[in-house]
Design a protein around this motif. Structure first.
Motif, PDB file in Angstrom:
ATOM      1  N   GLY A  42       0.858  -1.110   0.084  1.00  0.00           N
ATOM      2  CA  GLY A  42       0.017  -0.055  -0.084  1.00  0.00           C
ATOM      3  C   GLY A  42       0.788   1.306  -0.144  1.00  0.00           C
ATOM      4  O   GLY A  42       0.818   2.103  -0.887  1.00  0.00           O
ATOM      5  N   TYR A  96       4.478   1.763  -3.227  1.00  0.00           N
ATOM      6  CA  TYR A  96       4.543   2.063  -4.599  1.00  0.00           C
ATOM      7  C   TYR A  96       4.876   3.590  -4.952  1.00  0.00           C
ATOM      8  O   TYR A  96       4.376   4.524  -4.458  1.00  0.00           O
ATOM      9  CB  TYR A  96       3.105   2.087  -5.351  1.00  0.00           C
ATOM     10  CG  TYR A  96       3.114   2.305  -6.834  1.00  0.00           C
ATOM     11  CD1 TYR A  96       1.982   3.367  -6.945  1.00  0.00           C
ATOM     12  CD2 TYR A  96       3.595   1.704  -7.979  1.00  0.00           C
ATOM     13  CE1 TYR A  96       1.982   3.923  -8.469  1.00  0.00           C
ATOM     14  CE2 TYR A  96       3.428   2.297  -9.153  1.00  0.00           C
ATOM     15  CZ  TYR A  96       2.671   3.225  -9.336  1.00  0.00           C
ATOM     16  OH  TYR A  96       2.385   3.839 -10.542  1.00  0.00           O
ATOM     17  N   VAL A  98       5.136  -2.114  -6.007  1.00  0.00           N
ATOM     18  CA  VAL A  98       4.232  -2.277  -4.963  1.00  0.00           C
ATOM     19  C   VAL A  98       4.973  -2.626  -3.649  1.00  0.00           C
ATOM     20  O   VAL A  98       4.396  -2.822  -2.583  1.00  0.00           O
ATOM     21  CB  VAL A  98       2.913  -2.615  -5.618  1.00  0.00           C
ATOM     22  CG1 VAL A  98       1.754  -3.280  -4.528  1.00  0.00           C
ATOM     23  CG2 VAL A  98       2.299  -2.013  -6.633  1.00  0.00           C
ATOM     24  N   GLU A 144      -2.655  -7.696  -9.860  1.00  0.00           N
ATOM     25  CA  GLU A 144      -2.517  -6.828 -10.816  1.00  0.00           C
ATOM     26  C   GLU A 144      -2.004  -8.034 -12.168  1.00  0.00           C
ATOM     27  O   GLU A 144      -1.105  -7.451 -13.109  1.00  0.00           O
ATOM     28  CB  GLU A 144      -1.620  -5.795 -10.939  1.00  0.00           C
ATOM     29  CG  GLU A 144      -2.004  -4.846  -9.873  1.00  0.00           C
ATOM     30  CD  GLU A 144      -1.153  -3.432  -9.710  1.00  0.00           C
ATOM     31  OE1 GLU A 144      -1.307  -2.530 -10.220  1.00  0.00           O
ATOM     32  OE2 GLU A 144      -0.187  -3.908  -8.842  1.00  0.00           O
ATOM     33  N   ALA A 165      -6.777   0.058 -19.964  1.00  0.00           N
ATOM     34  CA  ALA A 165      -6.712   0.550 -18.752  1.00  0.00           C
ATOM     35  C   ALA A 165      -6.827  -0.694 -17.685  1.00  0.00           C
ATOM     36  O   ALA A 165      -6.768  -0.374 -16.392  1.00  0.00           O
ATOM     37  CB  ALA A 165      -7.335   1.547 -18.131  1.00  0.00           C
ATOM     38  N   ARG A 208      -5.307  -3.373 -15.663  1.00  0.00           N
ATOM     39  CA  ARG A 208      -4.151  -4.067 -15.208  1.00  0.00           C
ATOM     40  C   ARG A 208      -4.396  -5.465 -14.584  1.00  0.00           C
ATOM     41  O   ARG A 208      -3.442  -5.794 -14.307  1.00  0.00           O
ATOM     42  CB  ARG A 208      -3.693  -3.097 -13.887  1.00  0.00           C
ATOM     43  CG  ARG A 208      -2.916  -1.919 -14.460  1.00  0.00           C
ATOM     44  CD  ARG A 208      -2.211  -1.281 -13.367  1.00  0.00           C
ATOM     45  NE  ARG A 208      -1.074  -0.315 -13.961  1.00  0.00           N
ATOM     46  CZ  ARG A 208      -1.197   0.734 -14.234  1.00  0.00           C
ATOM     47  NH1 ARG A 208      -2.435   1.253 -14.477  1.00  0.00           N
ATOM     48  NH2 ARG A 208      -0.302   1.306 -14.717  1.00  0.00           N
ATOM     49  N   ASN A 232       0.963   9.427 -16.499  1.00  0.00           N
ATOM     50  CA  ASN A 232      -0.026   8.850 -15.921  1.00  0.00           C
ATOM     51  C   ASN A 232       0.475   7.922 -14.929  1.00  0.00           C
ATOM     52  O   ASN A 232       1.765   7.564 -14.887  1.00  0.00           O
ATOM     53  CB  ASN A 232      -0.893   8.037 -16.852  1.00  0.00           C
ATOM     54  CG  ASN A 232      -0.366   7.156 -17.451  1.00  0.00           C
ATOM     55  OD1 ASN A 232      -0.149   5.929 -16.931  1.00  0.00           O
ATOM     56  ND2 ASN A 232      -0.068   7.369 -18.812  1.00  0.00           N
ATOM     57  N   TYR A 233      -0.151   7.479 -13.817  1.00  0.00           N
ATOM     58  CA  TYR A 233       0.501   6.236 -12.805  1.00  0.00           C
ATOM     59  C   TYR A 233      -0.772   5.502 -12.445  1.00  0.00           C
ATOM     60  O   TYR A 233      -2.046   5.546 -12.897  1.00  0.00           O
ATOM     61  CB  TYR A 233       0.819   6.912 -11.501  1.00  0.00           C
ATOM     62  CG  TYR A 233       0.151   7.661 -10.824  1.00  0.00           C
ATOM     63  CD1 TYR A 233      -0.250   9.016 -11.022  1.00  0.00           C
ATOM     64  CD2 TYR A 233      -0.617   6.837  -9.540  1.00  0.00           C
ATOM     65  CE1 TYR A 233      -1.387   9.736 -10.146  1.00  0.00           C
ATOM     66  CE2 TYR A 233      -1.412   7.726  -8.823  1.00  0.00           C
ATOM     67  CZ  TYR A 233      -1.755   8.945  -9.063  1.00  0.00           C
ATOM     68  OH  TYR A 233      -2.693   9.799  -8.258  1.00  0.00           O
ATOM     69  N   ASP A 234      -0.301   4.297 -11.653  1.00  0.00           N
ATOM     70  CA  ASP A 234      -1.325   3.193 -11.442  1.00  0.00           C
ATOM     71  C   ASP A 234      -2.064   3.829 -10.306  1.00  0.00           C
ATOM     72  O   ASP A 234      -1.408   3.548  -9.004  1.00  0.00           O
ATOM     73  CB  ASP A 234      -0.601   2.024 -11.225  1.00  0.00           C
ATOM     74  CG  ASP A 234      -1.368   0.690 -10.516  1.00  0.00           C
ATOM     75  OD1 ASP A 234      -0.784  -0.115 -10.091  1.00  0.00           O
ATOM     76  OD2 ASP A 234      -2.677   0.997 -10.677  1.00  0.00           O
ATOM     77  N   SER A 281      -2.795   1.463  -7.116  1.00  0.00           N
ATOM     78  CA  SER A 281      -1.769   1.020  -6.133  1.00  0.00           C
ATOM     79  C   SER A 281      -1.788   2.089  -5.017  1.00  0.00           C
ATOM     80  O   SER A 281      -0.659   2.062  -4.005  1.00  0.00           O
ATOM     81  CB  SER A 281      -0.477   0.829  -6.780  1.00  0.00           C
ATOM     82  OG  SER A 281      -0.537  -0.282  -7.445  1.00  0.00           O
ATOM     83  N   SER A 293      -7.353   2.173 -13.911  1.00  0.00           N
ATOM     84  CA  SER A 293      -6.445   2.392 -12.987  1.00  0.00           C
ATOM     85  C   SER A 293      -5.562   3.717 -13.274  1.00  0.00           C
ATOM     86  O   SER A 293      -5.088   4.166 -12.427  1.00  0.00           O
ATOM     87  CB  SER A 293      -5.526   1.312 -12.641  1.00  0.00           C
ATOM     88  OG  SER A 293      -4.799   1.218 -13.857  1.00  0.00           O
ATOM     89  N   GLU A 294      -5.557   4.208 -14.474  1.00  0.00           N
ATOM     90  CA  GLU A 294      -5.041   5.188 -14.929  1.00  0.00           C
ATOM     91  C   GLU A 294      -5.486   6.558 -14.300  1.00  0.00           C
ATOM     92  O   GLU A 294      -6.431   6.903 -14.275  1.00  0.00           O
ATOM     93  CB  GLU A 294      -4.630   5.337 -16.497  1.00  0.00           C
ATOM     94  CG  GLU A 294      -3.844   4.466 -16.907  1.00  0.00           C
ATOM     95  CD  GLU A 294      -3.786   4.601 -18.568  1.00  0.00           C
ATOM     96  OE1 GLU A 294      -3.563   3.467 -19.189  1.00  0.00           O
ATOM     97  OE2 GLU A 294      -4.074   5.693 -19.058  1.00  0.00           O
TER      98      GLU A 294
END
Lengths: 350, 355
Positions: free
Chosen positions: A152, A155, A190, A294, A306, A308, B54-56, B59, B68-69
């Motif tokens: 959590g 990342y 992560v 993921e 998009a 994952r 962009n990022y995840d 997370s 998730s973007e």
């Protein structure tokens, strides 16, 4: 001793040192040795072929142990600097046949195919890896005999209790840029102690050359730091992310207006060869591709924008622009980039 | 490990035009900072010329896994004190792919307030005093404190020197220089009343840049504590009992306050602040009730008060300001873990945009 390591020889002599690098018998272990050359060289075809003791790397029998090294790509040496170089090589028998662990040879043939060459295949490879404490082989920053708090906070994080090993990552970033590798970015992952760097966009066979040399530079740096590098796809079982090598791919047609149709066609072709690709995408991937953390389940082929949790992910920008690239999320961190890049190419184009 | 330092300190400007840009954003808790880096082909000095990224978000607790973007919009550039050369740090804020600010993006709303012509005209200046505590790693006990015990009571530590009184100065001093290098308007530092606690000040900064600079200064600080192997906390009351809390006193002035006759403007503004005490307190940081007790140089959280040179008041006016009949005032209520975008824009809104 540092003074000696950092001696700038270019003032005393024209001679340079060339470190020849190759992939060993496991298909993952990198080996290298150095030789002196009388003057600087910038063209791989001008470098002499060399040889090594294949019986010491599981690549030849003792009674006929010479394996020949063919230089394929030159990079500046970030450790010796000056005019010294790193040379990525592949391996042949004295008769001129690629040895079984030489995956570059077949890949180069695919990339030389005129249909492929015309399409200018671009690759962006996201190499994840885990740093382990030496001797105990437990992830860097983790308490010995225990675990850190759950995933959590880690990342892209900062802070002594969240980011472990940044000096290795940052040294690697600059060293690769210096070497001439097309390293496009880095981020903390992560799972704590896990990191990622990206190489690309690289064209054709150079994607594989650059990723292998980037891996070599990384392991030389972890060696300096006294830390162990692991490319295992699931270093810690349980509720901890695995490590992958997501491979982003596009062709000239996919990058041009209307390319989204070509992307969808390619994904369709890939969906029909899911099993073959999975077999070639890295050892131990079954421990990583579970459908959690993921990933998409190893037996299922799924694609989405998009998403994952899919096998293949298409970015929102690509969907919006009607052109771009797609991301194959299946390859594991210990994949061979020559194999993966050429296989995606062959399935999509040939 | 000087071989490693040689690589970290490689000056790439002689080998390539390429630079490294570290994109920085605020994560799902509203306080956790995140960053990742990318290579750019040439140096860039203007944020609008930087590509969005962009990022995840799944997370960082900011987006679901199937969508998730989260998009990063570059807003401010600073020189990177860690990579140096032409490398940069980029303060960003976060949006959905459709272009809407995500819920934790507090900069967006603040920027709207600071773009209001009434606010622009008044050239709002902010000076933020960021307090923070350094903790020993793994035990999370303040730096310099005996593990399992306590140091002698407060008294000797404020602005002190000496191995038995001042803990972590190398972090503080490297942070000071790093921020100046980066282009942050850092105006000073001092050791605080509680041992292991320090303060730095950023300002005077105009409008939205106060928030950008403070967040960037916090990022640089946590990168430095990471290097030092020490844990950084912005908790407003890290140790209960007779130990000072940590705040982020926010000094504020407008053009009218800084001009002759400004003292009247200041008094009117403080009155408006007093009428919205509850709303401000709700936005001034989590856990502030543990800090604002009425003791340890704070005002009780339920009481609004102001006074000249009064450190026990919610708002303090300096003796200089009273004497010159113009200047600024200090809102002492925000806690160390406040969001500077929220606090600065709220003070501007209350004093300039609301009746």
């Amino acid at each position: 001793m540092t003074d000696l390591l950092n001696l700038d020889l270019s003032k005393n002599t024209e001679k340079i040192i060339a470190e020849y690098i190759w992939v060993g018998g496991s298909g993952m272990d990198l080996r290298s040795k150095a030789r002196t050359l009388s003057g600087p060289v910038s063209d791989p075809s001008k470098l002499p072929k060399w040889n090594y003791d294949g019986s010491s790397t599981g690549q030849a029998p003792g009674e006929d142990s010479e394996v020949i090294l063919y230089p394929q790509a030159i990079f500046k040496d970030p450790f010796r600097r000056g005019n010294n170089i790193l040379v990525m090589c592949d391996c042949y028998t004295p008769a001129g046949e690629p040895i079984p662990t030489n995956k570059r040879y077949a890949a180069a043939k695919i990339f030389s195919n005129p249909i492929v060459a015309r399409e200018e295949t671009w690759f962006g490879i996201e190499q994840e890896y885990t740093l382990l404490q030496k001797d105990v082989n437990w992830p860097l920053g983790w308490p010995i005999g225990g675990f850190p708090g759950p995933q959590g906070p880690y990342y892209c994080a900062i802070g002594a209790e969240k980011a472990f090993g940044r000096d290795i990552v940052d040294a690697h970033y600059k060293a690769c840029i210096y070497a001439g590798i097309n390293i496009s970015g880095i981020n903390g992952e992560v799972m704590p102690g896990q990191w990622e760097f990206q190489v690309g966009p690289s064209v054709g066979i150079s994607a594989g050359d650059e990723v292998w040399v980037a891996r070599y530079i990384l392991e030389r740096i972890t060696e300096i730091s006294g830390v162990v590098l692991s490319l295992d796809p699931k270093p810690i079982p349980g509720d901890w992310n695995g490590a992958g090598a997501h491979t982003n791919f596009s062709t000239k047609t996919m990058r041009a207006p209307g390319g989204y149709e070509e992307i969808k066609k390619a994904i369709e072709k890939l969906s029909k060869k899911h099993k073959e690709h999975i077999e070639a995408y890295g050892e131990g991937n079954d421990r990583r591709l579970t459908g959690h953390h993921e990933t998409a389940d190893i037996n299922t082929f799924k694609s989405g924008v998009a998403d994952r949790g899919a096998s293949i992910r298409v970015g929102r920008d690509t969907e919006k622009d009607g052109k771009g690239y797609f991301e194959d999320r299946r390859p594991s961190s210990n994949m061979d980039p020559y194999v993966v890049s050429s296989m995606i190419t062959a399935t999509s184009l040939l | 490990m000087s071989l490693l330092s040689d690589l970290i300190n490689l000056d790439l400007t002689s080998t390539t035009e390429k630079i490294i840009a570290e994109y920085i954003w605020i994560g799902g808790s509203g306080m956790d900072m995140r960053s990742k880096a990318r290579t750019l082909s040439v140096p860039v000095t203007e944020p609008q010329k930087l590509p969005k990224w962009n990022y995840d978000g799944s997370s960082t607790g900011q987006a679901p896994g199937q969508d998730s973007e989260v998009i990063l919009y570059p807003q401010a550039i600073f020189k990177d004190p860690f990579r140096r050369g032409n490398n940069i740090l980029v303060m960003c804020d976060a949006y959905t792919p459709a272009g809407d600010p995500i819920p934790t993006n507090k900069r967006y709303q603040a920027a709207k307030i600071f773009n209001d012509p009434k606010v622009v005209e008044e050239e709002t200046w902010f000076g933020i005093e960021q307090e923070y505590t350094l903790l020993q790693k793994d035990v999370n006990w303040p730096l310099g404190w005996p593990v399992g015990g306590f140091p002698g009571p407060q008294g000797p530590y404020y602005c002190s020197a000496g191995a038995d009184k001042s803990f972590g100065r190398d972090i503080v001093d490297s942070h000071y220089k790093a921020c100046l290098y980066a282009g942050i308007n850092i105006s000073g530092i001092n050791g605080e009343v509680m041992p292991g606690q320090w303060e730095f000040q950023v300002g005077p900064s105009v409008g939205i840049s106060a928030g950008d600079q403070l967040w960037m200064a916090r990022y640089i600080l946590e990168r430095i504590t990471e290097i030092a192997g020490v844990v950084l906390t912005f908790d407003p009351k890290p140790i209960p009992g007779d130990w000072n809390g940590a705040g982020a006193h926010t000094n504020y002035s407008t053009k009218s306050m800084r001009e002759d006759g400004g003292y009247e403007v200041i008094k009117k503004a403080i009155e408006k602040m007093g009428l919205r005490h509850k709303e401000h307190i709700a936005a001034y940081g989590e856990g502030n009730e543990r800090r604002l007790t009425g003791r340890h140089e704070t005002a009780d959280i339920n009481t609004f008060s102001w006074g000249v040179a009064n450190r026990g008041a919610s708002i303090r006016v300096g003796r200089d300001t009273e004497k010159d009949r113009k200047g600024y005032f200090e809102d002492r209520r925000p806690s160390s873990n406040m969001d500077p975008y929220v606090v600065t824009s709220m003070v501007a809104e209350t004093t300039l945009l609301l009746p």
